[in-house]
Design a protein around this motif. Sequence first.
Motif, PDB file in Angstrom:
ATOM      1  N   SER A   1       0.792  -1.549  -0.100  1.00 46.00           N
ATOM      2  CA  SER A   1      -0.618   0.544   0.045  1.00 46.00           C
ATOM      3  C   SER A   1       0.750   1.029   0.245  1.00 46.00           C
ATOM      4  CB  SER A   1      -0.755  -0.340   0.862  1.00 46.00           C
ATOM      5  OG  SER A   1      -2.256  -0.921   0.935  1.00 46.00           O
TER       6      SER A   1
ATOM      7  N   TRP B   1       1.432   2.550  -3.826  1.00 50.05           N
ATOM      8  CA  TRP B   1       0.164   3.386  -4.479  1.00 50.05           C
ATOM      9  C   TRP B   1      -0.138   4.528  -2.710  1.00 50.05           C
ATOM     10  CZ3 TRP B   1      -4.445   0.214  -5.903  1.00 50.05           C
ATOM     11  CH2 TRP B   1      -4.071  -1.008  -6.365  1.00 50.05           C
TER      12      TRP B   1
ATOM     13  N   PHE C   1      -1.130   8.045  -3.455  1.00 42.50           N
ATOM     14  CA  PHE C   1      -2.722   9.016  -2.853  1.00 42.50           C
ATOM     15  C   PHE C   1      -2.644   9.109  -2.025  1.00 42.50           C
ATOM     16  CE2 PHE C   1      -4.021   6.501  -6.974  1.00 42.50           C
ATOM     17  CZ  PHE C   1      -4.734   7.377  -7.298  1.00 42.50           C
TER      18      PHE C   1
ATOM     19  N   GLN D   1      -6.046   8.724   0.819  1.00 42.91           N
ATOM     20  CA  GLN D   1      -6.310   7.809   1.495  1.00 42.91           C
ATOM     21  C   GLN D   1      -5.245   6.613   2.203  1.00 42.91           C
ATOM     22  OE1 GLN D   1      -6.534   9.645  -0.968  1.00 42.91           O
ATOM     23  NE2 GLN D   1      -8.423   9.335  -2.635  1.00 42.91           N
ATOM     24  N   PHE D   2      -4.558   6.953   2.096  1.00 41.70           N
ATOM     25  CA  PHE D   2      -3.280   5.951   2.509  1.00 41.70           C
ATOM     26  C   PHE D   2      -3.066   5.637   4.023  1.00 41.70           C
ATOM     27  CE2 PHE D   2       1.334   5.319   3.196  1.00 41.70           C
ATOM     28  CZ  PHE D   2       1.724   3.428   3.716  1.00 41.70           C
TER      29      PHE D   2
ATOM     30  N   HIS E   1      -8.645  -1.887  10.333  1.00 40.67           N
ATOM     31  CA  HIS E   1      -8.394  -3.474   9.024  1.00 40.67           C
ATOM     32  C   HIS E   1      -6.953  -3.565   8.511  1.00 40.67           C
ATOM     33  CE1 HIS E   1     -12.098  -2.281   6.270  1.00 40.67           C
ATOM     34  NE2 HIS E   1     -12.014  -3.236   6.471  1.00 40.67           N
TER      35      HIS E   1
ATOM     36  N   ILE F   1      -4.350  -5.733   5.446  1.00 42.32           N
ATOM     37  CA  ILE F   1      -5.675  -5.555   4.108  1.00 42.32           C
ATOM     38  C   ILE F   1      -5.172  -3.697   3.620  1.00 42.32           C
ATOM     39  CG2 ILE F   1      -8.032  -4.131   3.619  1.00 42.32           C
ATOM     40  CD1 ILE F   1      -8.744  -6.093   6.228  1.00 42.32           C
TER      41      ILE F   1
ATOM     42  N   CYS G   1      -5.244  -0.936  -0.924  1.00 40.07           N
ATOM     43  CA  CYS G   1      -5.111  -0.657  -1.559  1.00 40.07           C
ATOM     44  C   CYS G   1      -6.212  -2.193  -2.584  1.00 40.07           C
ATOM     45  CB  CYS G   1      -4.710  -0.192  -2.856  1.00 40.07           C
ATOM     46  SG  CYS G   1      -3.641   1.021  -1.324  1.00 40.07           S
TER      47      CYS G   1
ATOM     48  N   CYS H   1      -9.289  -4.385  -2.407  1.00 44.37           N
ATOM     49  CA  CYS H   1     -10.144  -2.781  -3.058  1.00 44.37           C
ATOM     50  C   CYS H   1     -10.332  -2.444  -4.365  1.00 44.37           C
ATOM     51  CB  CYS H   1     -10.866  -1.698  -2.288  1.00 44.37           C
ATOM     52  SG  CYS H   1     -11.251  -2.652  -0.738  1.00 44.37           S
ATOM     53  N   HIS H   2      -8.919  -1.984  -4.641  1.00 45.85           N
ATOM     54  CA  HIS H   2      -8.586  -1.637  -6.251  1.00 45.85           C
ATOM     55  C   HIS H   2      -7.895  -2.224  -6.979  1.00 45.85           C
ATOM     56  CE1 HIS H   2     -10.413   2.401  -4.953  1.00 45.85           C
ATOM     57  NE2 HIS H   2      -9.478   2.411  -3.116  1.00 45.85           N
TER      58      HIS H   2
ATOM     59  N   LEU I   1     -12.884   0.080  -7.888  1.00 46.63           N
ATOM     60  CA  LEU I   1     -13.235  -0.818  -7.174  1.00 46.63           C
ATOM     61  C   LEU I   1     -13.469  -1.744  -7.724  1.00 46.63           C
ATOM     62  CD1 LEU I   1     -15.818   1.171  -4.916  1.00 46.63           C
ATOM     63  CD2 LEU I   1     -14.122   1.008  -4.489  1.00 46.63           C
TER      64      LEU I   1
ATOM     65  N   ARG J   1     -19.786   0.209  -4.331  1.00 43.75           N
ATOM     66  CA  ARG J   1     -19.379   1.389  -3.012  1.00 43.75           C
ATOM     67  C   ARG J   1     -20.069   0.420  -1.790  1.00 43.75           C
ATOM     68  NH1 ARG J   1     -18.152   6.695  -2.463  1.00 43.75           N
ATOM     69  NH2 ARG J   1     -20.035   6.538  -0.344  1.00 43.75           N
TER      70      ARG J   1
ATOM     71  N   SER K   1     -12.283   9.879   0.130  1.00 39.77           N
ATOM     72  CA  SER K   1     -13.302   9.074   1.150  1.00 39.77           C
ATOM     73  C   SER K   1     -12.373   9.357   2.288  1.00 39.77           C
ATOM     74  CB  SER K   1     -13.349   8.223   0.561  1.00 39.77           C
ATOM     75  OG  SER K   1     -13.812   7.759  -1.042  1.00 39.77           O
TER      76      SER K   1
ATOM     77  N   HIS L   1     -10.141   6.364   4.705  1.00 42.04           N
ATOM     78  CA  HIS L   1     -10.175   5.508   4.397  1.00 42.04           C
ATOM     79  C   HIS L   1     -10.174   4.914   6.495  1.00 42.04           C
ATOM     80  CE1 HIS L   1     -10.257   5.675  -0.015  1.00 42.04           C
ATOM     81  NE2 HIS L   1      -9.833   4.795  -0.026  1.00 42.04           N
TER      82      HIS L   1
HETATM   83  C1  HEC Z   1     -12.182  -2.235   2.150  1.00 42.04           C
HETATM   84  C2  HEC Z   1     -11.627  -1.429   0.570  1.00 42.04           C
HETATM   85  C3  HEC Z   1     -10.549  -0.104  -0.059  1.00 42.04           C
HETATM   86  C4  HEC Z   1      -8.919  -0.024   0.759  1.00 42.04           C
HETATM   87  C5  HEC Z   1      -8.692  -1.028   1.455  1.00 42.04           C
HETATM   88  C6  HEC Z   1      -8.915   1.179  -0.230  1.00 42.04           C
HETATM   89  N1  HEC Z   1      -9.530   1.498  -0.782  1.00 42.04           N
HETATM   90 FE1  HEC Z   1      -9.711   3.153  -1.604  1.00 42.04          FE
HETATM   91  N2  HEC Z   1     -11.388   2.803  -1.546  1.00 42.04           N
HETATM   92  C7  HEC Z   1     -12.581   2.043  -1.245  1.00 42.04           C
HETATM   93  C8  HEC Z   1     -13.798   2.784  -1.614  1.00 42.04           C
HETATM   94  C9  HEC Z   1     -15.289   1.845  -1.002  1.00 42.04           C
HETATM   95  C10 HEC Z   1     -13.570   4.170  -2.662  1.00 42.04           C
HETATM   96  C11 HEC Z   1     -15.058   5.107  -2.420  1.00 42.04           C
HETATM   97  C12 HEC Z   1     -15.261   4.489  -4.126  1.00 42.04           C
HETATM   98  C13 HEC Z   1     -16.046   5.851  -5.176  1.00 42.04           C
HETATM   99  O1  HEC Z   1     -16.664   6.252  -4.286  1.00 42.04           O
HETATM  100  O2  HEC Z   1     -16.593   5.543  -6.043  1.00 42.04           O
HETATM  101  C14 HEC Z   1     -12.444   4.106  -2.286  1.00 42.04           C
HETATM  102  C15 HEC Z   1     -11.663   5.620  -3.033  1.00 42.04           C
HETATM  103  C16 HEC Z   1     -10.490   5.662  -2.956  1.00 42.04           C
HETATM  104  C17 HEC Z   1     -10.349   7.019  -4.167  1.00 42.04           C
HETATM  105  C18 HEC Z   1     -11.116   7.799  -5.018  1.00 42.04           C
HETATM  106  C19 HEC Z   1     -11.178   9.177  -4.184  1.00 42.04           C
HETATM  107  C20 HEC Z   1     -11.799   9.002  -3.009  1.00 42.04           C
HETATM  108  O3  HEC Z   1     -11.489   9.341  -1.970  1.00 42.04           O
HETATM  109  O4  HEC Z   1     -13.049   8.930  -2.358  1.00 42.04           O
HETATM  110  C21 HEC Z   1      -9.127   6.588  -4.188  1.00 42.04           C
HETATM  111  C22 HEC Z   1      -8.102   7.497  -4.715  1.00 42.04           C
HETATM  112  C23 HEC Z   1      -8.549   5.673  -3.312  1.00 42.04           C
HETATM  113  N3  HEC Z   1      -9.862   4.727  -2.792  1.00 42.04           N
HETATM  114  C24 HEC Z   1      -7.120   5.194  -2.662  1.00 42.04           C
HETATM  115  C25 HEC Z   1      -6.770   4.299  -2.178  1.00 42.04           C
HETATM  116  C26 HEC Z   1      -5.505   3.769  -1.147  1.00 42.04           C
HETATM  117  C27 HEC Z   1      -4.371   4.544  -1.436  1.00 42.04           C
HETATM  118  C28 HEC Z   1      -5.634   2.594  -1.413  1.00 42.04           C
HETATM  119  C29 HEC Z   1      -4.511   2.069   0.189  1.00 42.04           C
HETATM  120  C30 HEC Z   1      -3.633   3.021   0.491  1.00 42.04           C
HETATM  121  C31 HEC Z   1      -7.363   2.099  -1.011  1.00 42.04           C
HETATM  122  N4  HEC Z   1      -7.661   3.301  -1.528  1.00 42.04           N
HETATM  123  C32 HEC Z   1      -7.777   1.318  -0.394  1.00 42.04           C
HETATM  124  C33 HEC Z   1     -12.035   1.080  -0.923  1.00 42.04           C
HETATM  125  C34 HEC Z   1     -11.040   0.831   0.058  1.00 42.04           C
END
Ligand code: HEC
Length: 439
Positions: free
Chosen positions: A57, A60, A64, A67-68, A117, A174, A176, A179-180, A187, A214, A308, A310
């Motif tokens: 992660s 990634w 981002f 989110q991280f 997580h 758990i 990125c 889920c991505h 997603l 979602r 969003s 995280h």
């Molecule tokens: C448990 C599942 C999950 C994990 C693990 C996860 N994400 Fe997400 N992420 C989501 C969801 C659900 C959304 C909302 C997506 C949407 O609205 O289309 C999202 C949205 C995002 C977005 C879109 C912008 C935003 O914030 O809405 C980005 C960029 C992103 N995630 C990056 C990451 C990164 C980088 C990691 C790891 C560090 C990560 N995600 C881990 C579920 C996850």
Amino acid sequence: MTVEARKRPSFTIWILAGIIVILAAALIGILLFLKNQPQPERGVAPIREIEPLDPDSQNWGINFPNQFSTLLKTKDNNSPTTFGGSAPISKLEADPRLVTLFAGYPFSIDYNEERGHMNALIDVRATKRVNETTAGTCYSCKSSNNPKLWSEMGMAKFDSTPFSELGKLIEQPIGCANCHEANTMNLVVTNPALEEALQARGKDWRTFTRQEMRTVVCANCHVEYYFAGEGKYLTYPWEKGTKIEEIVDYYEESGFKDWEYPGTGTPMLKAQHPEYELFTADSTHYKAGVACADCHMPYTRDGAAKFSSHNVHSPLLAPDAACGQCHTDVPLVVGRVATIQAQVNERMLAAEDALIDAINALKAAAAMPGVDEAKLDEARTLHRQAQMMWDFIAAENSMGFHNPQEALRILGKSTDLARQAQLLAVQAAGDTSILAKTP
Ligand code: HEC
Ligand code: HEC
Ligand code: HEC
Ligand code: HEC
């Protein structure tokens, strides 16, 4: 007025119009010039190509950071709520009935409230439920190494590899990649068992809307499942549907059991964490189009950036963010959660008491010489189904909030089946005095 006098203003207008045309042309020129300049690097544009299925992660997170950094926060959350939260409280100490209900099964030895997580890997390795005989399948919802391993070795091999051996290939909690999809950041369904379960229901997640994803992305893990056959193949019991009756029917037909209850001889089922199934069983929020991520991953601001969160945890720890985007009176809906959970908990304990009475009657009947075996077997079936229905709500992590009506309905049915099991056990024994003999 003379003709000349009328001509003079129109001449001025022509000069003005000329100036405006020249200015507009100059402006277009400047804009075109700016547009053709090389793009400056912006914070939101990917600055680093991520390898498909990259388990790390941190890589990634370079693209981002918000989110991280919020995902990292799930490591240190440790606040309890009335029925949830992130403190790893022992459920067995909180409610000792569980020791009886899971007798003969590892959940009677170690069963804690779940955490965030980032702790998934530490916690699965620490639980006393895991030992040398444990299947690798137990890693299925704990690590971002999985998607890559599943694509390289296949899920059948992953599941049949012993826990300790598979553990050598797993180092990330758990992340990125669970889920991505890398780079597009779409997603995705990453767990092959979810892919197969949806397929069996004639569904293809690639056709789902963003709002559906979602919720579905959480079904990679927050579901009921079992380990099928010798290879401990991860399977969702969804072939007939995702409602509790359809799941129980599926298990009855397949003859699967998790363990045999000591003393009663009942083949038992253990429910996992069916958040997805309970929520999608026509709950008010689900029907209104609300998704898991709406409450558990609300939009957050960091300066100009909107993202969003995280930092997935109990919405009760931050209700303004979780509920306030849709409900104007947040204290009111939080109060509703407390009322709903208290009601569900009360009915849950009543179901547990009924189950323990059924277990005691079954034990006494099974020990009676000349017991009616056919009736006893019927009582065992009711015992198994009653406990599975109770557990579907007890193991679900919202104490009924995700779907209050359905939770109360299921607990009512469980209590009814447990009392029927108790009565049938008495009939099988042909002796009402077994009710008095129970400890
Ligand atoms: C448990 C599942 C999950 C994990 C693990 C996860 N994400 Fe997400 N992420 C989501 C969801 C659900 C959304 C909302 C997506 C949407 O609205 O289309 C999202 C949205 C995002 C977005 C879109 C912008 C935003 O914030 O809405 C980005 C960029 C992103 N995630 C990056 C990451 C990164 C980088 C990691 C790891 C560090 C990560 N995600 C881990 C579920 C996850
Ligand atoms: C309308 C808001 C809402 C939606 C939608 C929602 N939840 Fe929840 N969830 C809650 C509340 C409130 C709780 C109770 C938290 C508590 O008791 O501390 C909860 C509890 C949980 C818990 C246990 C949290 C803890 O602290 O122990 C998990 C896990 C969970 N939800 C997962 C999901 C999943 C997966 C979905 C979608 C299938 C979902 N939730 C949909 C509001 C929501
Ligand atoms: C890759 C598997 C996986 C996915 C995908 C996943 N979860 Fe989880 N989730 C877990 C596990 C495992 C735990 C418990 C970790 C522990 O106790 O150490 C957990 C815990 C939680 C908790 C409790 C956190 C706390 O602090 O008590 C909530 C709430 C939750 N998940 C919601 C969600 C939501 C909402 C989604 C979808 C956006 C989601 N999860 C997606 C595996 C997953
Ligand atoms: C994305 C929007 C959204 C979010 C977020 C949301 N809700 Fe709701 N909620 C709704 C809608 C829509 C309804 C349906 C009734 C209505 O229109 O008010 C509803 C209804 C309810 C009801 C009445 C349920 C019933 O069966 O009549 C309660 C209680 C409730 N929400 C609590 C919460 C709590 C607590 C949270 C935060 C953890 C939350 N909601 C988050 C949209 C939302």
